[in-house]
Design an enzyme around this catalytic site. Sequence first.
Site, PDB file in Angstrom:
ATOM      1  N   ASN A 180      29.541 -25.099  17.601  1.00 11.25           N
ATOM      2  CA  ASN A 180      29.348 -23.703  17.207  1.00 11.25           C
ATOM      3  C   ASN A 180      30.684 -23.153  16.687  1.00 11.25           C
ATOM      4  OD1 ASN A 180      28.999 -20.930  17.110  1.00 11.25           O
ATOM      5  ND2 ASN A 180      28.038 -20.760  19.129  1.00 11.25           N
ATOM      6  N   HIS A 196      22.174 -20.232  12.196  1.00 14.25           N
ATOM      7  CA  HIS A 196      23.434 -20.323  12.937  1.00 14.25           C
ATOM      8  C   HIS A 196      23.334 -21.503  13.896  1.00 14.25           C
ATOM      9  CE1 HIS A 196      26.878 -19.654  15.287  1.00 14.25           C
ATOM     10  NE2 HIS A 196      26.217 -19.268  16.360  1.00 14.25           N
ATOM     11  N   CYS A 227      28.881 -14.365  15.287  1.00 12.16           N
ATOM     12  CA  CYS A 227      28.186 -15.481  14.623  1.00 12.16           C
ATOM     13  C   CYS A 227      27.336 -15.022  13.444  1.00 12.16           C
ATOM     14  CB  CYS A 227      27.327 -16.225  15.627  1.00 12.16           C
ATOM     15  SG  CYS A 227      28.265 -16.772  17.053  1.00 12.16           S
TER      16      CYS A 227
HETATM   17  O1  UT7 Z   1      26.630 -18.380  19.173  1.00 12.54           O
HETATM   18  C1  UT7 Z   1      26.179 -17.186  19.661  1.00 12.54           C
HETATM   19  C2  UT7 Z   1      25.110 -17.220  20.639  1.00 12.54           C
HETATM   20  N1  UT7 Z   1      25.242 -18.260  21.595  1.00 12.54           N
HETATM   21  C3  UT7 Z   1      24.152 -18.766  22.104  1.00 12.54           C
HETATM   22  O2  UT7 Z   1      23.086 -18.388  21.683  1.00 12.54           O
HETATM   23  C4  UT7 Z   1      24.275 -19.789  23.195  1.00 12.54           C
HETATM   24  C5  UT7 Z   1      22.996 -19.836  23.954  1.00 12.54           C
HETATM   25  N2  UT7 Z   1      23.000 -20.666  25.144  1.00 12.54           N
HETATM   26  C6  UT7 Z   1      23.014 -22.008  25.144  1.00 12.54           C
HETATM   27  O3  UT7 Z   1      23.141 -22.649  24.116  1.00 12.54           O
HETATM   28  C7  UT7 Z   1      22.758 -22.701  26.468  1.00 12.54           C
HETATM   29  O4  UT7 Z   1      22.408 -21.743  27.427  1.00 12.54           O
HETATM   30  C8  UT7 Z   1      23.976 -23.526  27.006  1.00 12.54           C
HETATM   31  C9  UT7 Z   1      24.152 -24.781  26.165  1.00 12.54           C
HETATM   32  C10 UT7 Z   1      25.224 -22.689  26.993  1.00 12.54           C
HETATM   33  C11 UT7 Z   1      23.693 -23.983  28.432  1.00 12.54           C
HETATM   34  O5  UT7 Z   1      22.481 -24.704  28.491  1.00 12.54           O
HETATM   35  P1  UT7 Z   1      21.376 -24.352  29.585  1.00 12.54           P
HETATM   36  O6  UT7 Z   1      20.283 -25.312  29.408  1.00 12.54           O
HETATM   37  O7  UT7 Z   1      21.046 -22.892  29.420  1.00 12.54           O
HETATM   38  O8  UT7 Z   1      22.138 -24.644  30.920  1.00 12.54           O
HETATM   39  P2  UT7 Z   1      22.436 -23.662  32.141  1.00 12.54           P
HETATM   40  O9  UT7 Z   1      23.484 -22.686  31.779  1.00 12.54           O
HETATM   41  O10 UT7 Z   1      21.139 -23.142  32.667  1.00 12.54           O
HETATM   42  O11 UT7 Z   1      23.027 -24.671  33.164  1.00 12.54           O
HETATM   43  C12 UT7 Z   1      22.248 -25.738  33.695  1.00 12.54           C
HETATM   44  C13 UT7 Z   1      23.129 -26.589  34.601  1.00 12.54           C
HETATM   45  C14 UT7 Z   1      23.965 -25.773  35.577  1.00 12.54           C
HETATM   46  O12 UT7 Z   1      24.027 -26.496  36.795  1.00 12.54           O
HETATM   47  P3  UT7 Z   1      23.132 -26.074  38.054  1.00 12.54           P
HETATM   48  O13 UT7 Z   1      23.543 -24.665  38.363  1.00 12.54           O
HETATM   49  O14 UT7 Z   1      21.701 -26.174  37.577  1.00 12.54           O
HETATM   50  O15 UT7 Z   1      23.516 -27.068  39.099  1.00 12.54           O
HETATM   51  C15 UT7 Z   1      25.326 -25.746  34.942  1.00 12.54           C
HETATM   52  O16 UT7 Z   1      26.360 -25.616  35.891  1.00 12.54           O
HETATM   53  O17 UT7 Z   1      24.063 -27.329  33.797  1.00 12.54           O
HETATM   54  C16 UT7 Z   1      25.395 -27.116  34.302  1.00 12.54           C
HETATM   55  N3  UT7 Z   1      26.329 -27.185  33.199  1.00 12.54           N
HETATM   56  C17 UT7 Z   1      26.886 -28.345  32.791  1.00 12.54           C
HETATM   57  N4  UT7 Z   1      26.755 -29.606  33.234  1.00 12.54           N
HETATM   58  C18 UT7 Z   1      27.458 -30.558  32.583  1.00 12.54           C
HETATM   59  C19 UT7 Z   1      26.779 -26.167  32.415  1.00 12.54           C
HETATM   60  N5  UT7 Z   1      27.642 -26.659  31.497  1.00 12.54           N
HETATM   61  C20 UT7 Z   1      27.719 -27.994  31.705  1.00 12.54           C
HETATM   62  C21 UT7 Z   1      28.429 -29.036  31.089  1.00 12.54           C
HETATM   63  N6  UT7 Z   1      28.254 -30.292  31.547  1.00 12.54           N
HETATM   64  N7  UT7 Z   1      29.234 -28.822  30.043  1.00 12.54           N
END
Ligand code: UT7
Length: 325
Positions: free
Chosen positions: A282, A252, A113
């Site tokens: 992204n 980004h 990225c």
């Molecule tokens: O581009 C290069 C660098 N990339 C980044 O910097 C990406 C950085 N990370 C992020 O943008 C975020 O961490 C994400 C958008 C990927 C995820 O958001 P989050 O707030 O960190 O969510 P999480 O991974 O902590 O997941 C929270 C909950 C989980 O459920 P439980 O375990 O709390 O029951 C996930 O299973 O959300 C669930 N979840 C979803 N639910 C509905 C994960 N993906 C989805 C989804 N739809 N698509």
Amino acid sequence: MKKVGIIGVGEYLPKKVLANADLEKMVDTSDEWITTRTGIKERRLASNDEAASDLAIAAAKEALSSAKLAPEDLDLIIVATITPDMPFPSVASIVQNALSAKKAAAFDVSAACAGFVYALSTAQQFISCGVYKNALVIGSEKLSSVTDWKDRNTCVLFGDGAGACVLGEVKDGGIVATYLGCDGSNLNLLNLPAGGSRIPASHETVDQRLHYIKMNGNELFKIAVRTMTDAALTVLEKAGLKFSDIDLIIPHQANSRIIMAVAKRLGLTEDKIFLNIEKYGNMSSASTATALVEAAKEGRIKKGDIVLLDAFGAGLVWGAAVIKW
Ligand code: UT7
């Protein structure tokens, strides 16, 4: 040293739109979750017969026409990409041939990225020391080709597109400072495990879905906020400028919450942040590239403005640049 600036911009976004509502039919997710957690509403998908080079060539043609240059005027082509058409030859070679840029050297940069900022900074060095006159820098990705459409943790995030800039000598302004960095100790947080020389492609790797992006989003999120804030501070210091001097930050586009957290730490108000994540998701190297191109086309950057590019991604790598428009 010569001053190096952006003298032409172009972009290409595939026509097909995949909205959050479409993803609701593919995996267990919702428009509400994607919108509130990421800021993404829709993304573009390249067609089956479009590869990263096709997107790059379309963006390059627009950038050359905006710079009022012919392909033969180019001395250098750098393509930032992690989704090349094939492992080799480079996408840059394919672009060079398609444009008939006969005298241009060409190579790809793999810095995920941050790739566009890495490529921009590399091209700047060649021009500022007088080796080359004009360079074409492109960020182009077909991330849909390495996205696991069964994994809701990642498939809602990515999209396809390309942005391009022509760099040349300018009288005033131009690229004031750049800052590139890497911390290879966190390789495992974001990668595509198979298909290289470590784990060559086999039936097993396909069965195990190892040819798709794997990401620990939660851990990356925290590092992204910290790193992008530090990179912005460092590049501004190198440029001898203050935050109050910034007219527009072009970050980004991985997650609007990351961007807002960085902006808050830097004390920047919303009107100074450029976002296009809502439309495209992204697009790795293409995100910063298209955001810069669109900011210029939409008139969000005016002559004399100070623009800050700030990118972070797999590697982990980061790149920031201060440009006086
Ligand atoms: O581009 C290069 C660098 N990339 C980044 O910097 C990406 C950085 N990370 C992020 O943008 C975020 O961490 C994400 C958008 C990927 C995820 O958001 P989050 O707030 O960190 O969510 P999480 O991974 O902590 O997941 C929270 C909950 C989980 O459920 P439980 O375990 O709390 O029951 C996930 O299973 O959300 C669930 N979840 C979803 N639910 C509905 C994960 N993906 C989805 C989804 N739809 N698509």
